[in-house]
Design a protein around this motif. Structure first.
Motif, PDB file in Angstrom:
ATOM      1  N   LYS A   1       1.002   7.172  -6.436  1.00 17.09           N
ATOM      2  CA  LYS A   1       2.112   7.283  -5.476  1.00 17.09           C
ATOM      3  C   LYS A   1       2.083   6.107  -4.490  1.00 17.09           C
ATOM      4  N   SER A   2       0.918   5.827  -3.943  1.00 12.76           N
ATOM      5  CA  SER A   2       0.817   4.741  -2.954  1.00 12.76           C
ATOM      6  C   SER A   2       1.243   3.403  -3.565  1.00 12.76           C
TER       7      SER A   2
ATOM      8  N   ARG B   1       4.681   0.926  -2.630  1.00 11.31           N
ATOM      9  CA  ARG B   1       4.526  -0.482  -2.243  1.00 11.31           C
ATOM     10  C   ARG B   1       5.215  -1.408  -3.236  1.00 11.31           C
TER      11      ARG B   1
ATOM     12  N   THR C   1       4.681   8.048   3.928  1.00 10.71           N
ATOM     13  CA  THR C   1       4.488   6.662   3.489  1.00 10.71           C
ATOM     14  C   THR C   1       5.805   5.893   3.574  1.00 10.71           C
TER      15      THR C   1
ATOM     16  N   ARG D   1       6.588   5.270   7.448  1.00  8.63           N
ATOM     17  CA  ARG D   1       5.748   4.361   8.231  1.00  8.63           C
ATOM     18  C   ARG D   1       5.776   2.943   7.658  1.00  8.63           C
TER      19      ARG D   1
ATOM     20  N   ARG E   1       1.754   6.240  16.401  1.00  5.86           N
ATOM     21  CA  ARG E   1       0.787   5.312  15.827  1.00  5.86           C
ATOM     22  C   ARG E   1       1.431   4.045  15.252  1.00  5.86           C
TER      23      ARG E   1
ATOM     24  N   ALA F   1      -7.986   5.381  11.126  1.00  4.97           N
ATOM     25  CA  ALA F   1      -8.118   4.642   9.869  1.00  4.97           C
ATOM     26  C   ALA F   1      -6.975   5.107   8.984  1.00  4.97           C
ATOM     27  N   SER F   2      -5.859   4.401   9.060  1.00  5.38           N
ATOM     28  CA  SER F   2      -4.675   4.836   8.316  1.00  5.38           C
ATOM     29  C   SER F   2      -4.045   3.661   7.584  1.00  5.38           C
ATOM     30  N   ALA F   3      -3.961   3.794   6.254  1.00  2.29           N
ATOM     31  CA  ALA F   3      -3.337   2.725   5.457  1.00  2.29           C
ATOM     32  C   ALA F   3      -1.849   2.633   5.744  1.00  2.29           C
ATOM     33  N   GLN F   4      -1.272   3.750   6.174  1.00  2.00           N
ATOM     34  CA  GLN F   4       0.166   3.723   6.482  1.00  2.00           C
ATOM     35  C   GLN F   4       0.415   2.874   7.727  1.00  2.00           C
TER      36      GLN F   4
ATOM     37  N   ARG G   1      -7.284   2.731   2.352  1.00  2.25           N
ATOM     38  CA  ARG G   1      -6.874   2.204   1.039  1.00  2.25           C
ATOM     39  C   ARG G   1      -6.245   0.818   1.174  1.00  2.25           C
TER      40      ARG G   1
ATOM     41  N   ILE H   1      -9.202  11.198   1.716  1.00  4.61           N
ATOM     42  CA  ILE H   1      -8.440  11.991   2.697  1.00  4.61           C
ATOM     43  C   ILE H   1      -7.508  13.021   2.034  1.00  4.61           C
ATOM     44  N   ASP H   2      -6.864  12.638   0.938  1.00  8.00           N
ATOM     45  CA  ASP H   2      -5.919  13.560   0.297  1.00  8.00           C
ATOM     46  C   ASP H   2      -6.618  14.558  -0.629  1.00  8.00           C
TER      47      ASP H   2
ATOM     48  N   LYS I   1      -0.900  16.070   8.274  1.00  8.64           N
ATOM     49  CA  LYS I   1      -0.385  15.720   6.946  1.00  8.64           C
ATOM     50  C   LYS I   1       0.854  16.579   6.666  1.00  8.64           C
TER      51      LYS I   1
ATOM     52  N   ARG J   1      -0.135  19.270  -2.128  1.00  8.05           N
ATOM     53  CA  ARG J   1      -1.559  19.291  -2.477  1.00  8.05           C
ATOM     54  C   ARG J   1      -2.179  20.681  -2.257  1.00  8.05           C
TER      55      ARG J   1
HETATM   56  C1  S3P Z   1      -1.122   6.764   2.095  1.00  6.99           C
HETATM   57  C2  S3P Z   1      -2.108   6.793   3.054  1.00  6.99           C
HETATM   58  C3  S3P Z   1      -2.735   8.026   3.540  1.00  6.99           C
HETATM   59  C4  S3P Z   1      -2.519   9.187   2.574  1.00  6.99           C
HETATM   60  C5  S3P Z   1      -1.107   9.267   2.090  1.00  6.99           C
HETATM   61  C6  S3P Z   1      -0.674   7.978   1.417  1.00  6.99           C
HETATM   62  C7  S3P Z   1      -0.527   5.453   1.739  1.00  6.99           C
HETATM   63  O1  S3P Z   1      -2.162   8.380   4.795  1.00  6.99           O
HETATM   64  O2  S3P Z   1      -2.882  10.402   3.190  1.00  6.99           O
HETATM   65  O3  S3P Z   1      -0.968  10.336   1.162  1.00  6.99           O
HETATM   66  O4  S3P Z   1       0.122   5.355   0.681  1.00  6.99           O
HETATM   67  O5  S3P Z   1      -0.715   4.502   2.508  1.00  6.99           O
HETATM   68  P1  S3P Z   1      -2.738   7.742   6.142  1.00  6.99           P
HETATM   69  O6  S3P Z   1      -2.715   6.303   5.967  1.00  6.99           O
HETATM   70  O7  S3P Z   1      -1.821   8.164   7.241  1.00  6.99           O
HETATM   71  O8  S3P Z   1      -4.103   8.340   6.288  1.00  6.99           O
END
Ligand code: S3P
Length: 425
Positions: A19-20, A24, A92, A95, A123, A163-166, A191, A311-312, A339, A385
């Protein structure tokens, strides 16, 4: 959905694409020059929210068989959408897209469903404001968002508390449009798909420990991307194969990028019979087959250090802990409260209904195993989930388990119940 206890699980399966990575790939292909082909994209509700957002900004996206053909418009070629952008259930989309919208010469609004409208946006609002964007949000934190770029974006050197990849991706995407070098530092490595993919599309990205920097970018170049299977979807079947007796499951070509695969380490620590096949690369991501078989499990400890890499997966790891001898302690998981549902509360309350010995703490869970689970009526709280975790719980529970609002699996794994049915023996 109703799930009955099963005798064993057996088979080789393919779980949906990541999905991520799909989000992207749609975003960067839309902003690139030329035509990108996204093979094996994830055709789920969340990714369609991203696709529809770019379509509404005049990007030509064609769905053909299992691929998306995206005719990119360039970094400055998006058109103002005629309506509010509806991000549906997708954090996702919201953000990451906000970072891109911050760099445009038009204003735009993002709305979302009930769950998304309760999720914190401060954030991303905070760093984007520092870059010079005017953003209006309900109570300065919630959707709807009105994003009003005010001209040239300023680069920032930003340290994030989460610590958030989003959040990281939002700032890096805005950084493509900002004069100079934009830097983002996070408390733990989240991530890194954005970093990998930005480099592939030709952006100048430098990683240094927990800091990533991106330079202002003239153009991104179209790519062909093949999306590997999502470890967050594989996770349900990894745990199912471990906790259902007499089982053996092989999951093909799963993305095991080390910023995503904390669950493999945790399950091995718990004594799982889990084998990782030989590693190959698909579009710059590590991929391998995963084989799991029924195991005698013991408790473990999971803290904030490893949290971003799994995290997920906490809902399904929590279920796994109910079947492990001893007390599993999960901490540093406060993010789970914001979440798609308050996952700590929902995991604890629903597994408790099935007979688990589980307690919520402020930032985690304490789970005592091993407990016998019993079928009951449980609620997903419209969180994909949670619905999938409770379905796997149903496989080992006495009698029948009914999952209320199980349709939400289509957010990430539309054919979840079909894949499950095929391996129930
Ligand atoms: C994601 C990052 C994670 C994850 C989400 C997908 C992404 O969220 O929980 O399902 O694709 O960047 P956070 O970055 O807010 O932790």
């Amino acid at each position: 959905m109703k799930i009955d206890q099963v005798n064993k699980l057996e088979g080789t399966i393919i779980v949906p694409s990541d999905k991520s990575i799909t989000h992207r790939a749609i975003m960067l292909s839309s902003l690139a020059q030329g035509t990108s082909y996204i093979y094996n994209y994830l055709n789920s509700a969340d990714c369609m929210s991203t696709m529809n957002a770019f379509k509404s900004m005049n990007v030509d996206i064609i769905k053909e068989d299992k691929k998306l053909i995206i005719n990119g418009v360039g970094l400055y070629g998006l058109k103002k959408p005629k309506q509010n952008i509806d991000a549906g259930n997708s954090g996702t989309t919201t953000r990451l897209l906000s970072g891109i919208l911050a760099g445009q010469n038009f204003s735009s609004n993002i709305i979302g469903d009930e769950s998304l409208s309760l999720r914190p946006m401060k954030r991303i609002i905070e760093p984007l404001k520092q870059m010079g964007v005017n953003i209006l949000a309900k109570n300065d934190n919630y959707l709807p968002l009105a994003i009003n770029p005010t001209g040239n974006l300023k680069s920032i050197d930003y340290t994030s508390k989460v610590a958030s990849a989003q959040v990281k991706s939002c700032v890096l995407f805005a950084g493509l449009y900002a004069e100079g070098i934009t830097k983002f530092t996070e408390p733990e490595k989240s991530r890194d798909h954005t970093e990998r993919m930005l480099k592939a599309y030709g952006a100048n990205v430098v990683e240094n420990g927990l800091t990533v920097s991106v330079s202002k970018c003239d153009k991104l170049i179209a790519q062909n991307i093949k999306v590997p299977s999502d470890i967050s979807s594989a996770a349900f079947f990894m745990v199912a194969g471990l906790i259902v007796k007499n089982s053996k499951i092989i999951i093909k070509e799963v993305n095991i990028n080390k910023t995503r695969s904390g669950i493999i380490k945790v399950l091995k620590d718990m004594g799982a019979n889990i084998k990782i096949g030989s590693i190959t690369f698909i579009s710059g991501e590590e991929v391998a087959d995963i084989e799991v078989s029924s195991s005698d499990l013991h408790a473990t400890t999971i803290d904030s250090k490893i949290m971003p890499t799994l995290i997920d997966e906490i809902p399904i790891i929590a279920l796994c802990a109910t079947q492990a001898d001893g007390t599993t302690i999960i901490s540093g998981a406060k993010e789970l409260r914001v979440k798609e549902s308050d996952r700590l509360k929902v995991i604890a309350s629903q597994l408790l209904k099935m007979g688990a010995d589980i307690n919520e703490t402020e930032d985690g869970l304490i789970i005592k195993g091993k407990t016998k689970l019993s079928g009951n009526i449980v609620d997903s709280f419209k969180d994909h989930r949670i619905a999938m975790m409770l379905s796997i719980a149903g496989l080992i529970a006495d009698g029948q388990t009914t999952i209320v609002d199980s349709d939400c699996v289509n957010i990430s794994f539309a054919n979840f119940y079909e894949v499950l049915k095929n391996i129930c023996k």
